[in-house]
Every structure is written in structure tokens, then in C-alpha cells.
Design an enzyme around this catalytic site. Structure first.
Site: not given
Length: 417
Positions: A65, A317
Site C-alpha cells: 500500500k 502482498s
């Protein structure tokens, strides 16, 4: 003062390009880590293909992110930066925006639900952000975010449905092509779709033959349903431990990109995710959050399409896991693999009864992890005692051997978990 309607229109119509992703990389280089891409012998053997893991779980703030946040904040005008930025999030996006803002010396406000994890609130504050807790879920926090942005002129940093954020996430795609140019398939987790959209733009621009598969939770198949029905869909709120991909409706921009670029969208459940998190910890010494493990979980539990020479990338991720959840993952992972079993035995409540059973179990060299002795529960007949035994075994074969042994001995038992 920023107008949210202008922001929405801009977000909707600006579709990021390959060149935008290259520019985004120039903005974030020198700050983010170029995370490793490493081949896993373990997972290659389990899937009969060549599996490579993109370790974005080792990224700054523990998640991809931060790439999108840095790319977005790096494009702010001096005036916009002066007003500051704001975002709604209870997880990785909050930390990414807070970190990026601190590096760019931009005032940052994060709106988090009132029931957000104290650990995540503390982590976000540690990067210097002002945290405002509003509402009891993400949707209510998002509404508050838009109101504050209008009142104070702050720029909203959307978690996924923003062209600059998408371009930032797409820098991962550039790295994948550079590190493994002859990859055949790439598996990417999907929540709102920003990650999948960015990576797909980067890869398909240069190698349209590479297959890109998005992986969603069975509890939140919003993007899959939207693509299959040809229009944005909202799904009912389900439950999954993979909160990073628990999105009820994808973004308009991400849907537009994903529907054109992805070759398939598949689903994975929590059982597969738990087992994969456990295997990642035990075999590769990696702590990966549930959403971060989703793509590999699907690959391990469902996909046998490829041949032994096919090269497959699974994107891990993120690595931000609640410590209480991590303990449950270890226990449930052991149970799923038949290495931890809990059984209930009803015994005569007399001296030596438990010892006899324990001695029988000891004959198999089985380790007893925990014993719980119960005389008083309503389901325990008078004159008897219920015993719960948690037993550690090597594998499923040893587990079955134990159960067969107990039956042969005439010991009545019930497998609890």
C-alpha cells in the site's frame, strides 16, 4: 478547498497508462524497497510447477500500500500539500498513507472506525498521523472522511480507486517483468482492485501473453461478480479472516481496468488461507497476513493447470498479522495437517483410569500437549469423567494410526478437532 465531486470525476476518467507507472516509479524510488522475487522449492514441488514468491510482505509498513500512497502524495501541488491529506482505513492503507505523508512532510489525518484494532491505531499514529476514530465500520469512516475533506480542503487518498494510487501499485509489475521476464502466470489478490489493476497495466503493456489471475475471498467475490455480469456489483458482507480483501464493491476505475486486463478471477476460502499461512511460516520463515497469502492459497489448493516447466508468480502482498490471529493460525494449521488432534474420552471416575489411557497412547510415542479433566459438566454422567486430550503427531498417517490403535484397545473416543 477540494471538491469531492471533482475528485470523483477525475478519478473516474483518468485511466493510468504504462508511462504513468514508469513516472510513479521515479517518484517512489529511493524510498520504497525493491522487494525480492524468490523461487520456492517447497511450493514448486507441491504444485508441480516453478513457483516464485514476490515478497511484498517485506515492504515498508509491511504492505504494498505504501507504493500507491507515495505515488499519489508525490504528485500533490504545493497548495494541496499545505492543506494535507486524509484517508479512511483500518489497516494497511492507513499505515501506508501515514508513512508516505511523513516522508513528504505533508500533514496527514486518518479516519478509522471506533472498533479498529488498537495495535493498528498505534502503528498508524507512530508514523505521525492524526487518527480520528469515527463510525463503527469502514463505510461510516469513509463518510466522515469525505466530510472532513470538504470542510478542511484536504486531499483524499483513496485506498484503490485512484489513477495515481493504481500507478504506484503498478510499479510491482515493472519489477516482476525485470526479475522474471519469461513468467507464464501471475496470481494477485483482489480487494478493491487497485493492485491487480496497476500490475495488469504494467505487464500487459509489454507482455500481453502473460496470464494474470486475480484471487478473491469466497466471502467477498465483488470483482468476480462485477466482471461476470458486466457491471459494478455489491455483495453482502460476509466473513473472512482476510480483511485486506473484504471489499463489498470494487472501484469504478479498477473494475474498468480489471475487466479488460485480467485473464481470470478465482476464489479461495479461509481454510486454504490458514493452511498456506502456516506453511509459509514453517517452510519459508515468512509471516504473511491472510489477504497476502490468498494468491498462493489458491495456487496450492486448486490450480494444477501448468506443467513442470511453467513459471508462476504468487504475490504475497502484506505481512501485518494480528498476534492473536497468528496463534490461531498455527493451531488450526497443525490440525488441518493432522499434526495436532484433540479427542474426548469418557472414563470411569476412579484412580488409574486416566493413567491407563495415557500409557496406551505413550506406546505410540505420541506427545500429549494438553489435558483437560472434566467431572462437572451437564453432559458428563455421574460416576464418570470426561477427558480432553490434545495430541501432537508427525503427520496425518500417524494421526490415523493413533485412532486405529484406540479403537483396537476398545477405548471410546470422539475427535473434537
Amino acid at each position: 478547498m477540494n471538491d469531492d465531486s471533482v475528485w470523483k470525476a477525475d478519478r473516474k476518467h483518468r485511466v493510468p497508462t504504462y508511462d504513468d507507472i514508469v513516472k510513479a516509479r521515479s517518484l517512489i524510488q529511493g524510498t520504497i524497497k525493491r522487494t525480492p522475487l524468490q523461487r520456492s522449492n517447497t511450493f514448486s514441488q507441491l504444485t508441480s510447477s516453478n513457483v516464485f514468491l514476490k515478497l511484498e510482505c517485506l515492504q515498508l509498513t509491511g504492505s504494498f500500500k505504501v507504493r500507491g500512497a507515495l505515488a499519489k502524495i508525490g504528485r500533490l501541488t504545493e497548495k494541496q500539500a499545505g492543506y494535507g491529506v486524509i484517508a479512511a482505513s483500518a489497516g494497511n492503507h492507513a499505515q501506508g498513507v501515514a508513512f508516505a505523508s511523513a516522508r513528504k512532510n505533508v500533514p496527514c489525518t486518518i479516519v478509522m472506525p471506533q472498533n479498529a484494532s488498537p495495535a493498528k491505531v498505534a502503528a498508524t499514529k507512530s508514523y505521525g498521523a492524526e487518527v480520528i476514530q469515527k463510525g463503527y465500520n469502514y463505510d461510516e469512516a469513509w463518510e466522515a472522511t469525505q466530510e472532513i475533506a470538504k470542510q478542511e480542503g484536504k486531499t483524499i487518498i483513496h485506498a484503490f480507486d485512484d489513477p495515481d494510487v493504481i500507478a504506484g501499485q503498478g510499479t510491482i509489475g515493472l519489477e516482476l517483468l525485470e526479475d522474471l521476464a519469461d513468467v507464464d502466470r501471475v496470481y494477485v489478490p483482489i480487494g478493491g482492485g487497485g493492485l491487480a489493476a496497476g500490475i495488469s497495466i504494467a505487464i500487459k503493456a509489454k507482455r500481453p501473453d502473460i496470464k494474470i489471475i486475480g484471487v478473491e475471498s469466497t466471502a467477498f467475490p465483488a470483482m468476480k461478480e462485477s466482471v461476470s455480469k458486466g457491471a459494478l456489483q455489491s455483495v453482502k458482507a460476509g466473513y473472512t479472516i482476510a480483511d485486506g480483501i473484504s471489499v463489498k464493491s470494487p472501484g469504478r476505475l479498477t473494475y474498468e481496468i480489471v475487466s479488460k486486463n485480467l485473464d481470470d478471477i478465482v476464489l479461495v476460502d479461509d481454510t486454504a488461507i490458514v493452511k498456506t499461512m502456516f506453511l509459509l511460516m514453517e517452510r519459508t520463515k515468512l509471516v504473511v497476513e491472510p489477504a497476502g497469502a490468498a494468491s498462493l492459497a489458491y495456487l496450492l489448493s486448486n490450480d494444477r493447470q501448468g506443467g513442470r516447466n511453467e513459471k508462476v508468480i504468487s504475490l504475497l502482498s502484506g505481512g501485518n498479522v494480528d498476534m492473536y490471529l497468528l496463534g490461531q493460525v498455527v493451531a488450526k494449521g497443525l490440525m488441518q495437517m493432522g499434526r495436532l488432534i484433540k479427542i474426548f474420552i469418557l472414563l470411569p471416575d476412579k484412580p488409574g483410569a486416566l493413567k491407563d489411557v495415557v500409557d496406551d497412547i505413550a506406546e505410540l510415542s505420541v506427545n500429549i500437549v494438553e489435558v483437560e479433566h472434566d467431572r462437572l459438566s451437564s453432559n458428563i454422567p455421574a460416576g464418570t469423567a470426561g477427558v480432553y486430550l490434545s495430541l501432537e503427531l508427525e503427520n496425518e498417517k500417524r494421526s490415523q494410526k493413533l485412532l486405529d490403535f484406540l479403537k483396537k484397545k476398545g477405548i471410546e473416543f470422539k475427535v473434537v478437532s
